[in-house]
Scaffold this active site. Structure first.
Site, PDB file in Angstrom:
ATOM      1  N   HIS A  25       0.836  -1.213   0.000  1.00  7.24           N
ATOM      2  CA  HIS A  25       0.000   0.000   0.000  1.00  7.24           C
ATOM      3  C   HIS A  25       0.868   1.260   0.000  1.00  7.24           C
ATOM      4  O   HIS A  25       0.602   2.218  -0.719  1.00  7.24           O
ATOM      5  CB  HIS A  25      -0.892   0.034   1.256  1.00  7.24           C
ATOM      6  CG  HIS A  25      -1.915  -1.043   1.348  1.00  7.24           C
ATOM      7  ND1 HIS A  25      -2.026  -1.886   2.441  1.00  7.24           N
ATOM      8  CD2 HIS A  25      -2.898  -1.433   0.498  1.00  7.24           C
ATOM      9  CE1 HIS A  25      -3.024  -2.733   2.259  1.00  7.24           C
ATOM     10  NE2 HIS A  25      -3.567  -2.481   1.081  1.00  7.24           N
ATOM     11  N   LYS A  49     -15.535  -8.369   5.282  1.00  8.92           N
ATOM     12  CA  LYS A  49     -14.339  -8.491   6.133  1.00  8.92           C
ATOM     13  C   LYS A  49     -14.646  -8.176   7.585  1.00  8.92           C
ATOM     14  O   LYS A  49     -15.507  -7.356   7.893  1.00  8.92           O
ATOM     15  CB  LYS A  49     -13.239  -7.562   5.622  1.00  8.92           C
ATOM     16  CG  LYS A  49     -12.684  -8.032   4.286  1.00  8.92           C
ATOM     17  CD  LYS A  49     -11.508  -7.211   3.825  1.00  8.92           C
ATOM     18  CE  LYS A  49     -10.954  -7.792   2.514  1.00  8.92           C
ATOM     19  NZ  LYS A  49      -9.899  -6.946   1.949  1.00  8.92           N
ATOM     20  N   ARG A  99      -2.330  -6.264  -8.179  1.00 11.15           N
ATOM     21  CA  ARG A  99      -1.180  -7.119  -7.900  1.00 11.15           C
ATOM     22  C   ARG A  99      -1.004  -8.179  -8.973  1.00 11.15           C
ATOM     23  O   ARG A  99       0.099  -8.507  -9.362  1.00 11.15           O
ATOM     24  CB  ARG A  99      -1.343  -7.799  -6.538  1.00 11.15           C
ATOM     25  CG  ARG A  99      -1.132  -6.872  -5.371  1.00 11.15           C
ATOM     26  CD  ARG A  99      -1.676  -7.474  -4.109  1.00 11.15           C
ATOM     27  NE  ARG A  99      -3.102  -7.729  -4.279  1.00 11.15           N
ATOM     28  CZ  ARG A  99      -3.844  -8.399  -3.421  1.00 11.15           C
ATOM     29  NH1 ARG A  99      -3.302  -8.907  -2.340  1.00 11.15           N
ATOM     30  NH2 ARG A  99      -5.123  -8.567  -3.640  1.00 11.15           N
ATOM     31  N   SER A 137      -2.973  -8.160   3.148  1.00 11.58           N
ATOM     32  CA  SER A 137      -3.105  -7.979   4.593  1.00 11.58           C
ATOM     33  C   SER A 137      -3.433  -9.312   5.272  1.00 11.58           C
ATOM     34  O   SER A 137      -2.898  -9.621   6.340  1.00 11.58           O
ATOM     35  CB  SER A 137      -4.187  -6.938   4.892  1.00 11.58           C
ATOM     36  OG  SER A 137      -3.821  -5.702   4.321  1.00 11.58           O
TER      37      SER A 137
HETATM   38  N1  COA Z   1       0.027  -4.366  -1.863  1.00 12.90           N
HETATM   39  C1  COA Z   1      -0.305  -5.350  -1.046  1.00 12.90           C
HETATM   40  N2  COA Z   1      -1.561  -5.733  -0.805  1.00 12.90           N
HETATM   41  C2  COA Z   1      -2.524  -5.065  -1.432  1.00 12.90           C
HETATM   42  C3  COA Z   1      -2.257  -4.029  -2.304  1.00 12.90           C
HETATM   43  C4  COA Z   1      -0.914  -3.678  -2.509  1.00 12.90           C
HETATM   44  N3  COA Z   1      -0.558  -2.692  -3.324  1.00 12.90           N
HETATM   45  N4  COA Z   1      -3.414  -3.566  -2.786  1.00 12.90           N
HETATM   46  C5  COA Z   1      -4.380  -4.298  -2.226  1.00 12.90           C
HETATM   47  N5  COA Z   1      -3.835  -5.207  -1.419  1.00 12.90           N
HETATM   48  C6  COA Z   1      -4.525  -6.220  -0.669  1.00 12.90           C
HETATM   49  C7  COA Z   1      -5.079  -5.709   0.612  1.00 12.90           C
HETATM   50  O1  COA Z   1      -4.146  -5.889   1.663  1.00 12.90           O
HETATM   51  C8  COA Z   1      -6.293  -6.567   0.776  1.00 12.90           C
HETATM   52  O2  COA Z   1      -5.912  -7.788   1.364  1.00 12.90           O
HETATM   53  P1  COA Z   1      -6.960  -8.667   2.191  1.00 12.90           P
HETATM   54  O3  COA Z   1      -8.083  -8.988   1.264  1.00 12.90           O
HETATM   55  O4  COA Z   1      -6.158  -9.821   2.584  1.00 12.90           O
HETATM   56  O5  COA Z   1      -7.422  -7.794   3.341  1.00 12.90           O
HETATM   57  C9  COA Z   1      -6.740  -6.852  -0.669  1.00 12.90           C
HETATM   58  O6  COA Z   1      -5.623  -6.593  -1.445  1.00 12.90           O
HETATM   59  C10 COA Z   1      -7.801  -5.958  -1.199  1.00 12.90           C
HETATM   60  O7  COA Z   1      -8.248  -5.168  -0.233  1.00 12.90           O
HETATM   61  P2  COA Z   1      -8.514  -3.633  -0.296  1.00 12.90           P
HETATM   62  O8  COA Z   1      -7.724  -2.927  -1.337  1.00 12.90           O
HETATM   63  O9  COA Z   1      -8.365  -3.138   1.083  1.00 12.90           O
HETATM   64  O10 COA Z   1      -9.924  -3.617  -0.814  1.00 12.90           O
HETATM   65  P3  COA Z   1     -11.162  -4.231  -0.106  1.00 12.90           P
HETATM   66  O11 COA Z   1     -11.688  -5.229  -1.080  1.00 12.90           O
HETATM   67  O12 COA Z   1     -10.958  -4.680   1.270  1.00 12.90           O
HETATM   68  O13 COA Z   1     -12.061  -2.972   0.004  1.00 12.90           O
HETATM   69  C11 COA Z   1     -13.356  -1.210  -0.773  1.00 12.90           C
HETATM   70  C12 COA Z   1     -12.711  -2.496  -1.087  1.00 12.90           C
HETATM   71  C13 COA Z   1     -13.341  -0.834   0.688  1.00 12.90           C
HETATM   72  C14 COA Z   1     -12.613  -0.158  -1.530  1.00 12.90           C
HETATM   73  C15 COA Z   1     -14.773  -1.359  -1.270  1.00 12.90           C
HETATM   74  O14 COA Z   1     -15.412  -2.384  -0.542  1.00 12.90           O
HETATM   75  C16 COA Z   1     -15.520  -0.089  -1.145  1.00 12.90           C
HETATM   76  O15 COA Z   1     -15.331   0.794  -1.965  1.00 12.90           O
HETATM   77  N6  COA Z   1     -16.388   0.002  -0.102  1.00 12.90           N
HETATM   78  C17 COA Z   1     -17.155   1.194   0.182  1.00 12.90           C
HETATM   79  C18 COA Z   1     -18.563   1.091  -0.385  1.00 12.90           C
HETATM   80  C19 COA Z   1     -18.503   1.313  -1.856  1.00 12.90           C
HETATM   81  O16 COA Z   1     -18.317   2.411  -2.349  1.00 12.90           O
HETATM   82  N7  COA Z   1     -18.643   0.196  -2.576  1.00 12.90           N
HETATM   83  C20 COA Z   1     -18.518   0.214  -3.989  1.00 12.90           C
HETATM   84  C21 COA Z   1     -19.844   0.270  -4.599  1.00 12.90           C
HETATM   85  S1  COA Z   1     -19.889  -0.839  -5.914  1.00 12.90           S
END
Ligand code: COA
Length: 167
Positions: A25, A49, A99, A137
């Site tokens: 990140h 989550k 990724r 994560s």
């Molecule tokens: N390096 C390492 N790991 C990375 C990374 C990077 N550059 N980019 C993403 N990841 C990992 C994260 O650690 C995470 O790991 P995990 O699943 O083991 O926790 C995973 O990739 C993806 O997670 P993240 O980027 O945190 O996205 P998410 O899927 O948890 O969250 C939201 C997505 C919060 C952005 C999404 O649910 C959201 O926008 N929610 C708000 C409501 C909304 O607007 N929804 C959309 C309407 S369609």
């Protein structure tokens, strides 16, 4: 823009769960700063989550990573839609890291839904640095939980926080 911004700064939001923030990140954010004047990191809700760290703990861990950047990076939270949050902050883009091919389907869906919801906000994908393509994560939490060494994949203060959680 009609959102209370006084300057024409180019702002992006970088949403995620950040449970916890990883070096992957941090890499994305530092590179996004070459494209945008300001990045607002948004701790958002992914209903699938069940985070290990509280929102306050996650804010503190992220903030500690960017103390040197004179306010170009800030951390906020929302329990609403990311696009609504972005518009309210005058942001023109959502940054997401990719990724591997396995990320693509979900990210494609998310980006298209976000565009359907709000056409003024673009999604910008950055390729995750090669060193970080294998981490997430969850994988890091799992390793830490079982006593594995997470040196080098998370900042030192995050490593300490993981050790404290699992001690
Ligand atoms: N390096 C390492 N790991 C990375 C990374 C990077 N550059 N980019 C993403 N990841 C990992 C994260 O650690 C995470 O790991 P995990 O699943 O083991 O926790 C995973 O990739 C993806 O997670 P993240 O980027 O945190 O996205 P998410 O899927 O948890 O969250 C939201 C997505 C919060 C952005 C999404 O649910 C959201 O926008 N929610 C708000 C409501 C909304 O607007 N929804 C959309 C309407 S369609």
């Amino acid at each position: 823009m009609e959102n209370g911004q006084t300057s024409r700064q180019n702002i992006a939001v970088y949403p995620g769960t950040f449970d916890p923030v990883t070096n992957g990140h941090v890499d994305i954010i530092r590179r996004a700063l070459q494209l945008f004047d300001r990045i607002i990191i948004v701790i958002a809700v992914n209903a699938q989550k069940n985070p290990l760290f509280t929102v306050d703990e996650r804010i503190e861990m992220i903030s500690n990573c960017f103390a040197d950047l004179n306010g170009r990076v800030s951390v906020e939270t929302t329990d609403g839609l990311i696009v609504d949050f972005a518009v309210s902050k005058g942001a023109s883009a959502i940054v997401r890291g990719l990724r591997a091919v396995s990320d693509f389907d979900y990210e494609f869906q998310l980006a298209l839904m976000n565009r359907k919801l709000e056409r003024r906000v673009e999604t910008v994908f950055l390729m995750t640095g090669f060193r970080w393509i294998f981490i997430s994560s969850s994988i890091i939490k799992d390793a830490a939980k079982h006593g594995g060494n997470v040196n080098g994949v998370v900042p030192d203060h995050v490593k300490a926080a993981l050790e404290a959680k699992f001690s």
